[in-house]
Design a protein around this motif. Structure first.
Motif, PDB file in Angstrom:
ATOM      1  N   ALA A  12      -4.782  29.925  29.142  1.00 14.45           N
ATOM      2  CA  ALA A  12      -6.236  29.928  28.920  1.00 14.45           C
ATOM      3  C   ALA A  12      -6.552  29.373  27.541  1.00 14.45           C
ATOM      4  O   ALA A  12      -7.500  28.597  27.361  1.00 14.45           O
ATOM      5  CB  ALA A  12      -6.776  31.346  29.067  1.00 14.45           C
ATOM      6  N   TYR A  13      -5.749  29.784  26.572  1.00 17.59           N
ATOM      7  CA  TYR A  13      -5.954  29.272  25.205  1.00 17.59           C
ATOM      8  C   TYR A  13      -5.895  27.757  25.186  1.00 17.59           C
ATOM      9  O   TYR A  13      -6.726  27.089  24.574  1.00 17.59           O
ATOM     10  CB  TYR A  13      -4.890  29.861  24.284  1.00 17.59           C
ATOM     11  CG  TYR A  13      -4.883  29.270  22.890  1.00 17.59           C
ATOM     12  CD1 TYR A  13      -5.769  29.723  21.920  1.00 17.59           C
ATOM     13  CD2 TYR A  13      -3.979  28.255  22.543  1.00 17.59           C
ATOM     14  CE1 TYR A  13      -5.768  29.181  20.635  1.00 17.59           C
ATOM     15  CE2 TYR A  13      -3.975  27.702  21.271  1.00 17.59           C
ATOM     16  CZ  TYR A  13      -4.872  28.166  20.320  1.00 17.59           C
ATOM     17  OH  TYR A  13      -4.868  27.632  19.057  1.00 17.59           O
ATOM     18  N   PHE A  14      -4.889  27.224  25.866  1.00 21.40           N
ATOM     19  CA  PHE A  14      -4.679  25.771  25.791  1.00 21.40           C
ATOM     20  C   PHE A  14      -5.752  24.974  26.532  1.00 21.40           C
ATOM     21  O   PHE A  14      -5.813  23.763  26.411  1.00 21.40           O
ATOM     22  CB  PHE A  14      -3.278  25.401  26.273  1.00 21.40           C
ATOM     23  CG  PHE A  14      -2.237  25.693  25.236  1.00 21.40           C
ATOM     24  CD1 PHE A  14      -2.338  25.127  23.958  1.00 21.40           C
ATOM     25  CD2 PHE A  14      -1.177  26.549  25.498  1.00 21.40           C
ATOM     26  CE1 PHE A  14      -1.392  25.404  22.978  1.00 21.40           C
ATOM     27  CE2 PHE A  14      -0.233  26.826  24.522  1.00 21.40           C
ATOM     28  CZ  PHE A  14      -0.344  26.254  23.263  1.00 21.40           C
ATOM     29  N   GLN A  15      -6.566  25.680  27.304  1.00 21.93           N
ATOM     30  CA  GLN A  15      -7.683  24.960  27.906  1.00 21.93           C
ATOM     31  C   GLN A  15      -8.794  24.659  26.910  1.00 21.93           C
ATOM     32  O   GLN A  15      -9.699  23.890  27.181  1.00 21.93           O
ATOM     33  CB  GLN A  15      -8.208  25.712  29.121  1.00 21.93           C
ATOM     34  CG  GLN A  15      -7.338  25.416  30.349  1.00 21.93           C
ATOM     35  CD  GLN A  15      -7.550  26.406  31.443  1.00 21.93           C
ATOM     36  OE1 GLN A  15      -8.629  26.971  31.582  1.00 21.93           O
ATOM     37  NE2 GLN A  15      -6.515  26.654  32.232  1.00 21.93           N
ATOM     38  N   PRO A  20      -7.952  33.685  23.444  1.00 23.21           N
ATOM     39  CA  PRO A  20      -6.896  34.430  24.126  1.00 23.21           C
ATOM     40  C   PRO A  20      -5.619  34.465  23.276  1.00 23.21           C
ATOM     41  O   PRO A  20      -5.315  33.489  22.593  1.00 23.21           O
ATOM     42  CB  PRO A  20      -6.664  33.638  25.421  1.00 23.21           C
ATOM     43  CG  PRO A  20      -7.902  32.816  25.616  1.00 23.21           C
ATOM     44  CD  PRO A  20      -8.428  32.537  24.244  1.00 23.21           C
ATOM     45  N   ALA A  21      -4.902  35.539  23.331  1.00 24.91           N
ATOM     46  CA  ALA A  21      -3.697  35.704  22.501  1.00 24.91           C
ATOM     47  C   ALA A  21      -2.488  35.040  23.154  1.00 24.91           C
ATOM     48  O   ALA A  21      -2.457  34.846  24.372  1.00 24.91           O
ATOM     49  CB  ALA A  21      -3.430  37.189  22.287  1.00 24.91           C
ATOM     50  N   PRO A  22      -1.478  34.708  22.342  1.00 23.22           N
ATOM     51  CA  PRO A  22      -0.276  34.071  22.899  1.00 23.22           C
ATOM     52  C   PRO A  22       0.742  35.091  23.377  1.00 23.22           C
ATOM     53  O   PRO A  22       1.940  34.867  23.257  1.00 23.22           O
ATOM     54  CB  PRO A  22       0.252  33.274  21.697  1.00 23.22           C
ATOM     55  CG  PRO A  22      -0.144  34.083  20.505  1.00 23.22           C
ATOM     56  CD  PRO A  22      -1.445  34.772  20.875  1.00 23.22           C
ATOM     57  N   ASN A  23       0.257  36.228  23.900  1.00 28.24           N
ATOM     58  CA  ASN A  23       1.220  37.285  24.247  1.00 28.24           C
ATOM     59  C   ASN A  23       1.557  37.364  25.730  1.00 28.24           C
ATOM     60  O   ASN A  23       2.331  38.204  26.147  1.00 28.24           O
ATOM     61  CB  ASN A  23       0.735  38.641  23.717  1.00 28.24           C
ATOM     62  CG  ASN A  23      -0.687  38.918  24.168  1.00 28.24           C
ATOM     63  OD1 ASN A  23      -1.252  38.164  24.978  1.00 28.24           O
ATOM     64  ND2 ASN A  23      -1.280  39.983  23.650  1.00 28.24           N
TER      65      ASN A  23
END
Lengths: 433, 433, 433, 433
Positions: free
Chosen positions: C297-300, C287-290
């Motif tokens: 979600a990314y940090f999961q 997932p993008a950091p935008n």
């Protein structure tokens, strides 16, 4: 005998023969010869002696030999016709030779070498190796004639040849490289040892990997056996070369250490003058290793004796400098790798300073041998073809390494300010590097 | 000035005042006094000097002081009425005193203390601390009269009092414990340093934690401030005590090292005899620190001078033993913590050996002070009530630690066999521990 | 809070603000991101995480800053107009930024970066720094709004700018180099840390000297302040560069480690496929950091989650390879610094292997930035004139160092024998380096 | 195969047979079992696994065996009737058994042992050793049937017996002590390894001396052979015992680490509940090692799987505590060596806290075995008579060492304040130690 505790290698084991050698006064004398001369003036921890280093060299050479024997048994037995007994004898000879390789050192190790006498045979000064080789003859009683033990018939003559490099055959030449080559047990030990006592990491490298990748190969060009590093040890060998470079620039060639090398050499000259000379001894030089009386006189010179004399106020002007710790100061230096301009400039500075120059130190005199030879790397695999490539072809770092040829100009404390003024006043680039 | 590289603590920084002290000949003399006397006969790496140790003590004491200041600011300012400026002065005094605390050592450190003269005032022998305190007076010119810098008005008198423990107030007594107590910078440094140069782990402990849990507390019984360890540092303090114990048994009280302590002391006595005595100097003793001429004569004794004399063949029978490394051998020893039977038995062995006894070594003479005092541990939290408990109440290990009172009987190489025979023939338990 | 014990730097101290950050779930997540991805497949000790590294970077940057502040106070105050308060704020900002600089890392650190989505703004893939900078916004509550303490008004915006390098002025640019430059706290920490846990000496260098010779100088060409090394630290800087080189060749670019980087990246792609995609998420990419939902979600994604999925049998073909530890094997490699011929030859080998090629690894993709910039060395003395020279002009070793651009060709276990046969059969130089 | 790099012992060598074992999935599984469970919550570096430890144990046991063989050849051959071939076989069996001794560990090592099922045979819970011994049967194909190599006829049955301690004769019993006794290779390795990764010196001792003084002696009372320490190693053995004590108090029994042991055990119970149970599997317990299906199911539990499940939000209340790092806090503790009063007091505190008690931790459950046995020390010399004395008779430190029987009471974060209030309000001594 209990093993000896060593700060670098843990316990070092000795057999009875070796213990007798350790206990010989000439070997015990190494307890009185500091490894790094006056380096403690810069790094206070640098007080270790040739005694522990000599044990270390023997230990490391043994590890190297054993690894080579394990990994290259086929070459050793098939190409070089060694038997197991023959290899056992080789190891015994290597160990004793390593133990004894430094017993010829004068007080403060290399710092004394400036004052070695000239050999009538070669017309050149003796070096500490010549003394080591001759000293062995003084140990005949504990080396040659041992009835109860297996010493493989090794004699002082064998050891002298090994130390001198006058070895009888190719095989011996190979083993001699464990003691003296680009990648020898001598350097392998002192880099780690000097780093430890000083408290720096400069001389550390991957000893385990270096030892475990050491091998014997047949050089296809000469058909002679050579010590080489397997390809997997390429970067360990690189790290070893770099450790030497770092220790050279940071310790062995440290500007203050070099000043004390000079002061000591001059003070030592005075001390020699203040003692009665032996018949035949050159003025301002140590006794030569050309007869037993002279050799024995030489070995009476130790750090202890020198320290005692200095403490009595002897040693002249430079002795006083050492006592008072008022060493000459560097006022000018070229770059570490000088170009022609730099060298001319240094020359010019010298001329302008005239008799204010204390001394001029040239790095090449201690270090220039560094790049003479190279470490062969064994490439390919046993199944296919194997070939040797010099490390410098495979490593851009080693290839880029240039000899440090720095020139430094020192003046006395008294002349310092004026010398700096003269240099400032010179037209052009000013203070050098 | 560039910081000095130390193998234990990394870089050690010095201000200009301290640099002047370092450069003083009396401080430079510490380069000529080995920390561990002749321990290198057992552990070849043990050649470091009081010079690097003294720098280390200053460095460690500074860390300790800073941690205490940070964590106990309220006590220091509210209970002890220190200002920031006052605390800065304390630190300056601690640093100089630590630097100078060992300058009174004679050749080969403690090994020389057997030959200290008797003080007319106390009727007891001087110790190296007395010499240190007096030596400070020889440095007045670089300590007292400094116009350009802030030295907080510290004088040689202040330093002498600090070194002597004749401190003017409770606060000073507190700080003196950083230099001399169960948990002082002196021990903190030498355990690590000796371990390093020898190459053993015996003297290592958790320096970071020890320093970070050091604190000041008000002893509820005396209302006086004391240095204590926070409860979180309990096991670090335990580890420190154990490191001392291990180093004592493995290094400081090593049987061969102790033999050389004896031989050196005897050889030194001969050396003193071979030199002209100063007026008033006791026979076989060093010059006393009771006048300047005598003090200066004392300070001319260094390892260097002694080594030089030994190398010249001086030092009598024991000098020869040191040169030839034929030390007396232990033929009998009690258990480390002997009971009454053991002691009687040792006595009996002595009697039977008669004049074959070389010397008798009693551990208690070097070590018995070990258990005199205890380290206070601060329990509870700031919010509730706090109280001090001695470490030995909290730690079964420390509590179990007994003084090593071993007695060892040594004989000369020549008498060894016969002595062993006599001991074997004794009825009862035979060879002791 | 008690200081945190660190195997490299001893105790690391944190203030309350920093402790809150440490305790934030996004920072605790770093405990679940291994520093060296799958390097433990080669060096079993390499299991340390970004958590301890991040603390280390903060600690080292603090040491660097403090040394610079101490030695260059005049430049900082006179040329750059800093007040003491201003410098305190700088340090606070540096510390927080260092702590947070790696929180954007995906599972297995760099190994995840292959799967970063493309940014719509730049058209290029995001990197972990972009995630770090955005993640800071999720910590506003503990960063921006602190009433009881002095946090110098530092906001998440300040930290983002610092991490992004979009700093408002020259001074900030200067400090950012402590975190990201040829000589930054990031590298300074990880070289030592990785060496320690792996158990090699390759990454060791003279940290104390490096820190103590770091300084600020005004670049005469640009008039901008730069971080430089004093001339006395030249060889320490050299040693640092060499440590990076050695660690690259021996660890970071180890042939087996690189294989696992590849296998992980492929397995990770499968794992992403096996999970439901977020709206807008690119296929096979993180997932993008935008936006916040996507960022969360990314940090999961952490090592833990990935390890759990792999253990469940997920991750496709390459997941199975990781589980069974049957990695692709290198069958061909160019020299480390290949010439044109070598590169062509590698190309040719690839073509002949055709679909037997598992993957091709190109060193330049990870390492080629190495020689972009240089470390400035400050020469001359304060009294005379000072000038900056790039380290590579002063050091023949650094100058000789070439980018490692090795190309390696890997095949699967199944294809290995046949691939080797094909390569053997090729006319010319056979097996490459 | 290349030797494996180990941070503690340097290179570890393996023969082909051992390599096959290393490559077996059950051995590779050890890469997924952390040595110290959740200790990284306190010491971030503590992430190393049973994989590197198992290699280390094999390596150390080999060193120990070789030293014993070298020094006690006469006893081994004359008293125990070993041939050289027989001793080679013993070494092979020791090495394999050491490699495999920990393969039975569940996730997070000892932390999982709380959830071991009850054995129908013994009525007591299984331990990880039971799983190790059974797991060996799953490796029959690579252990028993090797035609091309000399594996000395060693079978899985031999290894099982060695691991179980059901050894057929006195000689085997002797060797088993290398793996499991007061002075075994297991402890020898983990003390050093845990210290290294954590970055503390607590677990260091004199490995070289310990190994070199290990010997075999015939116990005069039982006539059985025992492993003993020569008298010269007395203090090395003492140091080893003290290292164990220090690591226990500072690491293994650290109050926060113990909290996570508890939380993990509870979370693990939930995880077991959340998965389908095998037929016959006890609720809240791991599958038993009593049949192959169950054994295989057990081995599917690894740290990876658990970490993945925790990251998915599973593990119940305690899983959440681990994720959020909000562990229970110690509110009361007795002294480390409590007396009867202390124990009663702890009981009383528990009663007053009632259901606020999170859990009670009792040191004796992990540590009380510590003082059961003793290390025999061999006194006397070969020429005269020799006898064995327990170390605790010779060492006042070891003798003084008491079992740590501390009791600690923990409560949840939510209950903390109230619990503290209750304890404060209790009459008497307040907060305990």
């Amino acid at each position: 005998m209990k093993p000896i505790r060593d700060p670098i290698h843990g316990f070092i084991e000795l057999n009875e023969w070796e213990q007798d050698i350790i206990n010989h006064p000439l070997f015990q004398r190494l307890r009185r010869i500091r490894q790094l001369a006056w380096t403690d003036m810069v790094y206070p921890g640098a007080l270790h002696t040739r005694f522990e280093h000599s044990l270390g060299v023997m230990h490391v050479a043994t590890r190297m030999f054993k690894n080579v024997r394990l990994g290259s048994e086929d070459i050793l037995k098939n190409d070089l016709n060694y038997t197991d007994g023959g290899l056992d004898r080789v190891l015994a000879l290597i160990r004793i030779s390593c133990l004894l390789h430094d017993i010829g050192h004068g007080p403060f190790s290399h710092a004394a070498e400036e004052l070695m006498p000239i050999s009538e045979n070669t017309g050149k000064p003796y070096d500490h190796e010549s003394y080591s080789a001759e000293a062995v003859t003084l140990m005949e009683d504990i080396i040659n004639h041992r009835t109860n033990e297996r010493n493989y018939g090794i004699t002082t003559q064998d050891i002298k040849e090994f130390l001198n490099g006058e070895v009888p055959d190719e095989g011996s030449l190979l083993w001699r490289r464990l003691l003296s080559s680009q990648l020898d047990a001598d350097r392998v030990d002192y880099l780690l040892r000097d780093s430890h006592h000083i408290g720096v990491a400069y001389g550390r490298y991957d000893l385990d990997r270096l030892v475990s990748t050491l091998t014997v190969a047949i050089d296809p060009e000469t058909d002679a056996p050579v010590l080489a590093i397997e390809e997997g040890g390429l970067h360990a060998a690189e790290g070893f070369i770099l450790a030497r470079y770092m220790m050279f620039t940071q310790v062995y060639f440290h500007k203050t250490r070099r000043a004390y090398d000079f002061h000591f050499s001059e003070a030592m000259r005075s001390l020699l003058d203040e003692e009665p000379y032996l018949k035949g001894q050159m003025k301002g030089r140590f006794p030569a290793p050309n007869n037993i009386a002279s050799l024995k006189a030489y070995f009476q010179w130790t750090d202890w004796r020198v320290l005692g004399l200095l403490e009595q106020g002897k040693g002249g002007y430079h002795g006083e400098i050492i006592r008072r710790r008022k060493h000459f100061k560097k006022v000018y230096a070229t770059k570490e790798v000088p170009d022609k301009d730099d060298l001319e400039r240094a020359e010019e500075v010298c001329q302008h300073l005239g008799d204010k120059v204390g001394f001029v130190d040239r790095a090449e005199q201690s270090w220039y041998k560094f790049l003479d030879k190279d470490i062969p790397v064994l490439q390919g695999t046993k199944n296919t073809r194997q070939f040797l490539t010099p490390l410098s072809k495979l490593s851009s770092v080693v290839n880029g390494l240039k000899s440090v040829n720095q020139i430094r100009i020192y003046v006395s404390e008294e002349n310092r300010k004026e010398a700096e003024k003269i240099i400032e006043a010179l037209p052009g680039r000013g203070k050098g590097a």
